[in-house]
Design an enzyme around this catalytic site. Sequence first.
Site, PDB file in Angstrom:
ATOM      1  N   HIS A 204       4.916 -13.058   3.502  1.00 51.78           N
ATOM      2  CA  HIS A 204       4.159 -11.877   3.057  1.00 51.78           C
ATOM      3  C   HIS A 204       2.976 -12.231   2.164  1.00 51.78           C
ATOM      4  O   HIS A 204       2.189 -11.369   1.806  1.00 51.78           O
ATOM      5  CB  HIS A 204       5.064 -10.911   2.296  1.00 51.78           C
TER       6      HIS A 204
HETATM    7  C1  UD1 Z   1       4.059  -7.359  -3.802  1.00 55.43           C
HETATM    8  C2  UD1 Z   1       3.761  -8.297  -4.971  1.00 55.43           C
HETATM    9  C3  UD1 Z   1       4.284  -9.693  -4.649  1.00 55.43           C
HETATM   10  C4  UD1 Z   1       5.739  -9.656  -4.266  1.00 55.43           C
HETATM   11  C5  UD1 Z   1       5.914  -8.677  -3.116  1.00 55.43           C
HETATM   12  C6  UD1 Z   1       7.343  -8.573  -2.677  1.00 55.43           C
HETATM   13  C7  UD1 Z   1       1.704  -7.902  -6.280  1.00 55.43           C
HETATM   14  C8  UD1 Z   1       0.354  -8.428  -6.531  1.00 55.43           C
HETATM   15  N1  UD1 Z   1       2.342  -8.434  -5.211  1.00 55.43           N
HETATM   16  O1  UD1 Z   1       3.328  -7.833  -2.675  1.00 55.43           O
HETATM   17  O2  UD1 Z   1       4.137 -10.514  -5.780  1.00 55.43           O
HETATM   18  O3  UD1 Z   1       6.163 -10.940  -3.889  1.00 55.43           O
HETATM   19  O4  UD1 Z   1       5.446  -7.394  -3.535  1.00 55.43           O
HETATM   20  O5  UD1 Z   1       7.438  -7.817  -1.498  1.00 55.43           O
HETATM   21  O6  UD1 Z   1       2.171  -7.038  -6.986  1.00 55.43           O
HETATM   22  N2  UD1 Z   1       3.552  -1.548   2.120  1.00 55.43           N
HETATM   23  C9  UD1 Z   1       4.280  -0.657   2.876  1.00 55.43           C
HETATM   24  N3  UD1 Z   1       5.386  -0.114   2.297  1.00 55.43           N
HETATM   25  C10 UD1 Z   1       5.781  -0.403   1.033  1.00 55.43           C
HETATM   26  C11 UD1 Z   1       5.003  -1.291   0.278  1.00 55.43           C
HETATM   27  C12 UD1 Z   1       3.898  -1.867   0.844  1.00 55.43           C
HETATM   28  O7  UD1 Z   1       3.959  -0.369   4.017  1.00 55.43           O
HETATM   29  O8  UD1 Z   1       6.814   0.136   0.595  1.00 55.43           O
HETATM   30  C13 UD1 Z   1       2.369  -2.185   2.756  1.00 55.43           C
HETATM   31  C14 UD1 Z   1       1.104  -1.476   2.430  1.00 55.43           C
HETATM   32  O9  UD1 Z   1       0.285  -1.546   3.553  1.00 55.43           O
HETATM   33  C15 UD1 Z   1       0.491  -2.306   1.327  1.00 55.43           C
HETATM   34  C16 UD1 Z   1       0.981  -3.699   1.664  1.00 55.43           C
HETATM   35  O10 UD1 Z   1       2.250  -3.519   2.262  1.00 55.43           O
HETATM   36  O11 UD1 Z   1      -0.879  -2.218   1.262  1.00 55.43           O
HETATM   37  C17 UD1 Z   1       1.088  -4.600   0.484  1.00 55.43           C
HETATM   38  O12 UD1 Z   1       1.924  -4.006  -0.521  1.00 55.43           O
HETATM   39  P1  UD1 Z   1       1.733  -4.413  -2.074  1.00 55.43           P
HETATM   40  O13 UD1 Z   1       2.796  -3.773  -2.884  1.00 55.43           O
HETATM   41  O14 UD1 Z   1       0.331  -4.190  -2.487  1.00 55.43           O
HETATM   42  O15 UD1 Z   1       1.913  -5.976  -2.049  1.00 55.43           O
HETATM   43  P2  UD1 Z   1       3.052  -6.906  -1.425  1.00 55.43           P
HETATM   44  O16 UD1 Z   1       2.392  -7.743  -0.398  1.00 55.43           O
HETATM   45  O17 UD1 Z   1       4.284  -6.161  -1.043  1.00 55.43           O
END
Ligand code: UD1
Length: 362
Positions: A204
């Site tokens: 991820h």
């Molecule tokens: C976040 C953390 C990372 C951690 C990871 C665990 C930061 C900078 N990053 O990264 O350190 O290792 O979580 O998973 O805080 N999305 C969904 N559903 C959700 C959440 C996210 O569809 O419930 C999708 C969205 O398109 C979003 C993308 O995933 O834009 C990224 O989500 P985000 O929470 O920004 O970062 P992670 O990559 O999950």
Amino acid sequence: MKILSVVGTRPNFMKIAPLVKEFRRNSIGHVLVHTGQHYDKGMYKLFFDDLKIPKPDFDLGVGSGTRDEQIKSIKAKLEPIIKKERPDVVVVVGDVNSTLGAAQAANKLGIKVAHVEAGLRSFDNTMPEEFNRIETDKISDFLFTTEKSGNVNLKKEGISKDKVFFVGNVMIDTLLSHKEKAEQSKILEKLNLGKRDYCTLTLHRPSNVDNKDDFANIIYILEKIQEKIKIAFPVHPRARKNMQSFNLNDKIKRMKNLIMTEPLGYLDFLCLMANSKLVITDSGGIQEETTVLGVPCITLRKNTERPVTVEQGTNLLVSTDKEKVVSKAMEVIGDKIELKSRIPELWDGKAAERIVKIILNN
Ligand code: UD1
């Protein structure tokens, strides 16, 4: 004593679970806030259910966005709650945007901040988490470290040693208390896997999945490995989204030994990991969990903020060089290397207990 703790993403949930239990055992008033950074059922609800974390008292609903948007929104929505609840301490865990947003909100209002998992450093400033770690530690009043390298890093950054406490690892508290229950999971049957006849993969990190060439590099690695062994791959939403936008779906579907699933709950994932021949990951926490499980782990990164997992555990920091990763994976799969692991100091299931004792005595 009243504590307000803040969680936001999947890895935060397993870190807060043993603390919540300990707050309750010590009759500490506790308010739980979920920022809503992770909001999907598979990224949030399954974990709260598996780990029996109480429903959050507040859900800020910040959702997805850039780092600045998420942090700004968390601060704006959390400040009125802190003002109303007036906790003695705000507890934050890990290194995600929710961690820093909450720490900044508390610090601005003059409330003490306790950072659980302080001091870890990858020394890689391109990682969003590295910024979150450094900035959170700067404004924390209690810095709880999981490994001694954290104490060394904080000392170098000029943080007073009176604030730093080496307590062990709350994520391992959760692992040890759920390991037995996880063995009853039916996930292996569901995915048609046998013990040690498959690898588990998680992916991820932006450096692996946010750029088409980097993601294609990983796909090459998977193509090779799945010729030898099945790969179970619970797909993170960020990876899923980018797979589609980079048109990699066809290539992925052609790999008949790559078994993709939705994100799994805590118990299913722990069972999957514990019975793997090898885990391949770019996660932080999984490097620690595999060390305790004694399962070999190839980390698809150039660096780690968790050096103890390499020095004492089963973690092989292999970078993302495709030939190197494939060759190291083949060595592990073919039993060509034996990884002896020691359980790191204080990873004994009692970290939450130590943390609460320290907060109560200060
Ligand atoms: C976040 C953390 C990372 C951690 C990871 C665990 C930061 C900078 N990053 O990264 O350190 O290792 O979580 O998973 O805080 N999305 C969904 N559903 C959700 C959440 C996210 O569809 O419930 C999708 C969205 O398109 C979003 C993308 O995933 O834009 C990224 O989500 P985000 O929470 O920004 O970062 P992670 O990559 O999950």
